[in-house]
Design an enzyme around this catalytic site. Sequence first.
Site, PDB file in Angstrom:
ATOM      1  CG  HIS A  17      -1.847   0.456   1.619  1.00  0.00           C
ATOM      2  ND1 HIS A  17      -3.055   0.311   1.648  1.00  0.00           N
ATOM      3  CD2 HIS A  17      -2.094   2.089   0.169  1.00  0.00           C
ATOM      4  CE1 HIS A  17      -3.766   1.928   1.881  1.00  0.00           C
ATOM      5  NE2 HIS A  17      -3.472   2.771   0.980  1.00  0.00           N
ATOM      6  CG  HIS A  19      -1.488   6.085  -2.610  1.00  0.00           C
ATOM      7  ND1 HIS A  19      -2.733   5.585  -3.667  1.00  0.00           N
ATOM      8  CD2 HIS A  19      -1.234   6.307  -1.300  1.00  0.00           C
ATOM      9  CE1 HIS A  19      -3.296   5.694  -2.624  1.00  0.00           C
ATOM     10  NE2 HIS A  19      -2.947   5.247  -1.518  1.00  0.00           N
ATOM     11  CD  GLU A 200      -7.517   6.887   4.373  1.00  0.00           C
ATOM     12  OE1 GLU A 200      -7.350   7.199   5.130  1.00  0.00           O
ATOM     13  OE2 GLU A 200      -8.077   6.661   3.682  1.00  0.00           O
ATOM     14  CG  ASP A 278      -1.904   5.931   3.242  1.00  0.00           C
ATOM     15  OD1 ASP A 278      -1.844   5.807   1.538  1.00  0.00           O
ATOM     16  OD2 ASP A 278      -2.875   6.175   3.726  1.00  0.00           O
TER      17      ASP A 278
END
Length: 337
Positions: A17, A19, A200, A278
Amino acid sequence: MSDLDAFITGLPKAELHLHIEGSLEPEQMFEFARRNGVEIPFGSVEEVRAAYEFSNLQDFLDIYYAGASVLQTEEDFRDMAMAYFDRAAADGVVHAEIFFDPQTHTHRGIPFGVAANGLLAGMAEAEAKHGLTSKLILCFLRHLDEEDAFRTLEQAHPWIEQITGVGLDSSEIGHPPSKFERVFAAAAAMGLKRVAHAGEEGPPEYVHEALDLLHIDRLDHGNRSLEDPALVTKLARSGMTLTVCPLSNVKLCNVASIEVHPIDEMLRKGLRATVNSDDPAYFGGYVGENYRAIARGRGLGRDEVVTLARNSFLGSFLPDEAVTAHLERLDAYVEAN
């Protein structure tokens, strides 16, 4: 550095995970802005870092999209990817499955291929330099409409053999997974894996939708699943992997502090939780720092940390033979340390 900190750094792990646009550090933001002649709404690196105080997901996204404006060329995307991979390799990452947001770029006139080709070049360079393998996941921006997502999937066709899956990110509240049921079905028909951010900020119902309507292969975040005991059982029984992002959860005020993060509760309830970073440039740390923070904050020992790393390989989209090799390497490391 404590013995456990050093153990975590060397521990072979996958990151599931990440980005890639969220790995753009302020220094690189300014570098790309200068070389591309792009104006950004910050006067200094310090001013950018001072802006990284968020009260919710949307606060972060506003700055995230402003930062992405400096990405103009294939070279920019390659350089950004390599900066991430260099840090990941130093954190013991041997495989990464990275998200990118093509609509963030196509909507400002940057062709799909500029991002895709640049990232794929960085991925190839990371494997040659570090032996770090990676996969690319195309994410749809959920605040945009279904038609835009279908258009993006169509634009991806020339690169479809090099894209592993599709995901769903951006503003969660008010944009349930059901909004993208048809485009996820189209992606499935093309043989693509499916993942989605759910639970989330959004309610457990969003997780149910991601499972039942999008037929996801992996759940991104998923923290709020814990509010629904039957959902927890469903996730545990299916072996669904959750890509949990501890420092992000705290930075976005979804969890009050690292000391009350539910990662160990997830493990106790039989969930295949993993630790990820993230958007590390914005949330205070790459994957190693997320492991160390959660180990300190929740008092995790070696066994729990090893379980989290093992889960990262089991939850990856690698073929069984590659996962087996990584697990054997993990076991050898644990035995030797």
